[in-house]
Scaffold this active site. Structure first.
Site, PDB file in Angstrom:
ATOM      1  N   GLU A   1       8.329   3.145  -3.002  1.00  0.00           N
ATOM      2  CA  GLU A   1       7.586   1.924  -2.667  1.00  0.00           C
ATOM      3  C   GLU A   1       6.109   2.299  -2.747  1.00  0.00           C
ATOM      4  O   GLU A   1       5.627   3.086  -1.937  1.00  0.00           O
ATOM      5  CB  GLU A   1       8.000   1.500  -1.250  1.00  0.00           C
ATOM      6  CG  GLU A   1       7.573   0.116  -0.866  1.00  0.00           C
ATOM      7  CD  GLU A   1       7.933  -0.905  -1.899  1.00  0.00           C
ATOM      8  OE1 GLU A   1       9.118  -1.006  -2.253  1.00  0.00           O
ATOM      9  OE2 GLU A   1       7.027  -1.589  -2.392  1.00  0.00           O
TER      10      GLU A   1
ATOM     11  N   GLU B   1      -6.087  -0.863  -6.542  1.00  0.00           N
ATOM     12  CA  GLU B   1      -5.870  -0.919  -5.095  1.00  0.00           C
ATOM     13  C   GLU B   1      -7.012  -0.204  -4.369  1.00  0.00           C
ATOM     14  O   GLU B   1      -7.347   0.929  -4.707  1.00  0.00           O
ATOM     15  CB  GLU B   1      -4.540  -0.256  -4.746  1.00  0.00           C
ATOM     16  CG  GLU B   1      -4.197  -0.392  -3.273  1.00  0.00           C
ATOM     17  CD  GLU B   1      -2.786   0.081  -2.952  1.00  0.00           C
ATOM     18  OE1 GLU B   1      -2.016  -0.713  -2.414  1.00  0.00           O
ATOM     19  OE2 GLU B   1      -2.456   1.244  -3.257  1.00  0.00           O
TER      20      GLU B   1
ATOM     21  N   LYS C   1       9.853  13.945   6.161  1.00  0.00           N
ATOM     22  CA  LYS C   1       8.506  14.538   6.120  1.00  0.00           C
ATOM     23  C   LYS C   1       7.553  13.368   6.316  1.00  0.00           C
ATOM     24  O   LYS C   1       7.336  12.555   5.422  1.00  0.00           O
ATOM     25  CB  LYS C   1       8.280  15.201   4.762  1.00  0.00           C
ATOM     26  CG  LYS C   1       7.337  16.374   4.748  1.00  0.00           C
ATOM     27  CD  LYS C   1       5.925  16.077   5.187  1.00  0.00           C
ATOM     28  CE  LYS C   1       5.053  15.489   4.096  1.00  0.00           C
ATOM     29  NZ  LYS C   1       3.747  14.998   4.632  1.00  0.00           N
TER      30      LYS C   1
ATOM     31  N   CYS D   1       0.490  -2.227   2.663  1.00  0.00           N
ATOM     32  CA  CYS D   1       0.843  -2.374   1.245  1.00  0.00           C
ATOM     33  C   CYS D   1       0.924  -3.852   0.885  1.00  0.00           C
ATOM     34  O   CYS D   1       0.765  -4.229  -0.271  1.00  0.00           O
ATOM     35  CB  CYS D   1       2.111  -1.615   0.876  1.00  0.00           C
ATOM     36  SG  CYS D   1       3.328  -1.527   2.149  1.00  0.00           S
TER      37      CYS D   1
HETATM   38  P1  ADP Z   1      -1.415   8.110   0.903  1.00  0.00           P
HETATM   39  O1  ADP Z   1      -2.534   7.798  -0.034  1.00  0.00           O
HETATM   40  O2  ADP Z   1      -0.774   6.937   1.540  1.00  0.00           O
HETATM   41  O3  ADP Z   1      -1.705   9.242   1.838  1.00  0.00           O
HETATM   42  P2  ADP Z   1       0.338   9.888  -0.523  1.00  0.00           P
HETATM   43  O4  ADP Z   1       1.204   9.471  -1.656  1.00  0.00           O
HETATM   44  O5  ADP Z   1      -0.689  10.927  -0.773  1.00  0.00           O
HETATM   45  O6  ADP Z   1      -0.274   8.528  -0.040  1.00  0.00           O
HETATM   46  O7  ADP Z   1       1.199  10.352   0.741  1.00  0.00           O
HETATM   47  C1  ADP Z   1       2.383   9.729   1.163  1.00  0.00           C
HETATM   48  C2  ADP Z   1       3.355  10.792   1.638  1.00  0.00           C
HETATM   49  O8  ADP Z   1       3.688  11.629   0.530  1.00  0.00           O
HETATM   50  C3  ADP Z   1       2.788  11.721   2.697  1.00  0.00           C
HETATM   51  O9  ADP Z   1       3.825  12.070   3.610  1.00  0.00           O
HETATM   52  C4  ADP Z   1       2.359  12.937   1.894  1.00  0.00           C
HETATM   53  O10 ADP Z   1       2.315  14.117   2.642  1.00  0.00           O
HETATM   54  C5  ADP Z   1       3.460  12.989   0.852  1.00  0.00           C
HETATM   55  N1  ADP Z   1       3.097  13.709  -0.368  1.00  0.00           N
HETATM   56  C6  ADP Z   1       1.857  13.881  -0.906  1.00  0.00           C
HETATM   57  N2  ADP Z   1       1.925  14.642  -2.007  1.00  0.00           N
HETATM   58  C7  ADP Z   1       3.220  14.971  -2.200  1.00  0.00           C
HETATM   59  C8  ADP Z   1       3.932  15.741  -3.182  1.00  0.00           C
HETATM   60  N3  ADP Z   1       3.308  16.336  -4.184  1.00  0.00           N
HETATM   61  N4  ADP Z   1       5.271  15.855  -3.048  1.00  0.00           N
HETATM   62  C9  ADP Z   1       5.923  15.249  -2.035  1.00  0.00           C
HETATM   63  N5  ADP Z   1       5.316  14.526  -1.082  1.00  0.00           N
HETATM   64  C10 ADP Z   1       3.975  14.373  -1.153  1.00  0.00           C
END
Ligand code: ADP
Length: 493
Positions: free
Chosen positions: A251, A385, A176, A285
């Site tokens: 990470e 951050e 995903k 990062c």
């Molecule tokens: P960023 O701030 O880098 O966008 P996120 O942690 O929101 O960081 O997103 C990183 C990845 O995690 C993306 O692919 C996002 O769609 C996915 N993601 C966000 N929320 C969830 C969740 N509740 N469960 C699983 N994956 C998630």
């Protein structure tokens, strides 16, 4: 304007998600430019992808590891050939300048190439047994279907460095990717497929984290989750995964410091801080977000760093004159500007920048002036951050104080020190609380053959890259073979 649709890839076919709310994919350098739409996937789509992975697992597991590796080798070559194509898409979706985008694709290719070689080294061990006539050895096996959840900031390299070890180890994959960069994720998956990954072995579900991502984490037949992203979501995924007995690797965030001591080559330190702080718009990062500077070189450092910040040219990353792109999307841009306000309210003293960059065409994009400010170690902007082009300078009196300030954050990904003193270098190596560290070089970077990751709130689970990455995707099996031909008498335990 484009109505290009970014679809899912399930069981060897490109198919739309079953949700009804596609996500607009905008060019952050000019929000008027719609690149396309990312399909909206639901739990049903994830379930179909996992089902495809389960179906393909037996044949992929039985494929000799060197053959799996050869497919990755071919993928690495294709990535090299497609550097320009993928790089341009990456710049349009994520914003980083084209040279950085092409650098990312080449780095991803090197990682895939290295993992291809590891396919010939999926070794176990033979170990002497304490029991007569017994041959004991270990062997490694894949886990089954594994889930990969990736962010937008390295939309090519991070998927590539997770997919390759997962496949080499014999797992089938559901990835995903980030909703901000669906085209790059599509190109990564397409490249592996073009290299020969069979249907069902690598599946991709596009869409939102809260729906598609969450189902991948919760799915009972997904045996491991490798996640890169925010600390908030990563900690949640870790807790969910643990409750379901899954293997989880996260990470997460960083607040990486560069320490500049009185005996440093200040010019070199400034070049490193500018590259680490403003390069990739501070959206790495491993970005440098704090300069912890000893007072003897403080004035020189700040003056040269201010020159470096003023020399940055924000703009569209496809324009060769540009040296820094925009924030990736409005949320990220909003977060950077919220922190700029927080810092000003806390009393941070702005030396350069501090606001939106909106002259002329820049006004259509999500640009921020590269910012240099003097802060106090206790301020939020010195500890949290920001993920933008913001460099906080914290003055210190001594090496001991520098280490104390460097370690006084929740994160521990990477760090760097500039000094000529060998004793100080080794004390730094011993005392700094980061998973990776650099001496007289920038905080950024990481080589394929070395583990990548951090400690404290930055990292959970085994490291990525290096041989450690393969280990995450394998189960160890221990085998005892008694060749004595009779009942065994000697086992005391
Ligand atoms: P960023 O701030 O880098 O966008 P996120 O942690 O929101 O960081 O997103 C990183 C990845 O995690 C993306 O692919 C996002 O769609 C996915 N993601 C966000 N929320 C969830 C969740 N509740 N469960 C699983 N994956 C998630």
């Amino acid at each position: 304007m484009s109505d290009r649709q970014f679809l899912n890839y399930i069981d060897g076919a490109w198919v739309p998600g079953s949700g009804s709310d596609p996500i607009a994919d905008l060019n952050p350098a000019d929000l008027r430019k719609v690149i396309g739409y990312c399909t909206d996937s639901t739990a049903d789509d994830v379930d179909a992808a996992v089902e495809a992975g389960k179906k393909a697992f037996a044949a992929w597991r039985a494929t000799p590891a060197p053959v799996r590796g050869r497919i990755c080798r071919d993928a690495a070559r294709l990535f090299e050939e497609r550097t320009e194509e993928i790089g341009r898409v990456l710049t349009m979706e994520e914003g980083k300048v084209l040279a950085e985008a092409k650098g990312e694709v080449l780095k991803g290719a090197v990682l895939v190439e290295w993992f291809a070689g590891e396919a010939r080294r999926l070794n176990g061990e033979t170990v002497p047994s304490e029991i007569p006539n017994t041959f004991a050895y270990t062997t490694r096996q894949p886990l089954g279907v594994v889930g990969l959840i990736t962010p937008w900031n390295f939309p090519m390299a991070i998927p590539a460095w997770k997919i390759a070890p997962a496949l080499v180890a014999g797992n089938t994959v559901v990835i995903k990717g980030a909703e901000q960069t669906p085209w790059v994720t599509e190109l990564v998956v397409k490249t592996f497929v073009d290299a020969g990954v069979p249907p069902g072995v690598l599946n991709m579900v596009q869409g939102r984290g809260a729906t598609a991502g969450a189902r991948l984490v919760a799915h009972p037949d997904v045996h491991a989750i490798s996640f890169t992203g925010s600390t908030e979501i990563g900690e949640m995924i870790y807790a969910q995964g643990a409750a379901l007995g899954k293997r989880v690797q996260c990470e997460l965030g960083g607040k990486n410091p560069i320490i500049v001591l009185d005996d440093a080559d200040v010019g070199m330190a400034v070049a490193a801080a500018a590259k680490g702080g403003f390069g990739s718009t501070g959206q790495r990062c491993t970005a440098t977000s704090r300069s912890i500077v000893q007072r003897g070189v403080l004035d020189e450092f700040v003056s040269k760093m201010a020159d470096a910040a003023r020399a940055v040219v924000p703009g569209d990353g496809l324009d060769p004159a540009t040296t820094m792109g925009p924030s990736v999307d409005s949320d990220q841009f909003g977060k950077v500007h919220e922190y700029l306000q927080i810092g000003k309210d806390e009393g941070a003293e702005v030396v350069v920048g501090g606001s939106r960059a909106s002259d002329g065409e820049l006004g259509h994009g999500l640009f921020t002036q590269p910012t240099l400010w003097m802060v106090d170690r206790s301020m939020r902007v010195a500890r949290e951050e920001i993920f933008g082009p913001v460099m906080s300078v914290v003055p210190v009196d001594s090496f001991d104080e520098a280490i104390e300030v460097a370690n006084a954050v929740d994160y521990g990904l990477t760090s760097s020190i500039y000094t000529q003193d060998v004793n100080t270098v080794f004390q730094y190596v011993d005392r700094i609380e980061t998973g990776m560290l650099h001496v007289n070089s920038p905080t950024i970077g990481g080589e394929a053959q070395l583990p990548f990751g951090g400690i404290k709130k930055t990292g959970i689970g085994p490291r990525e890259m290096g041989t450690q990455a393969i280990d995450f995707f394998c189960e160890w099996k221990v085998v005892y073979i008694d060749y004595g031909g009779g009942m065994r008498g000697g086992n005391l335990y």
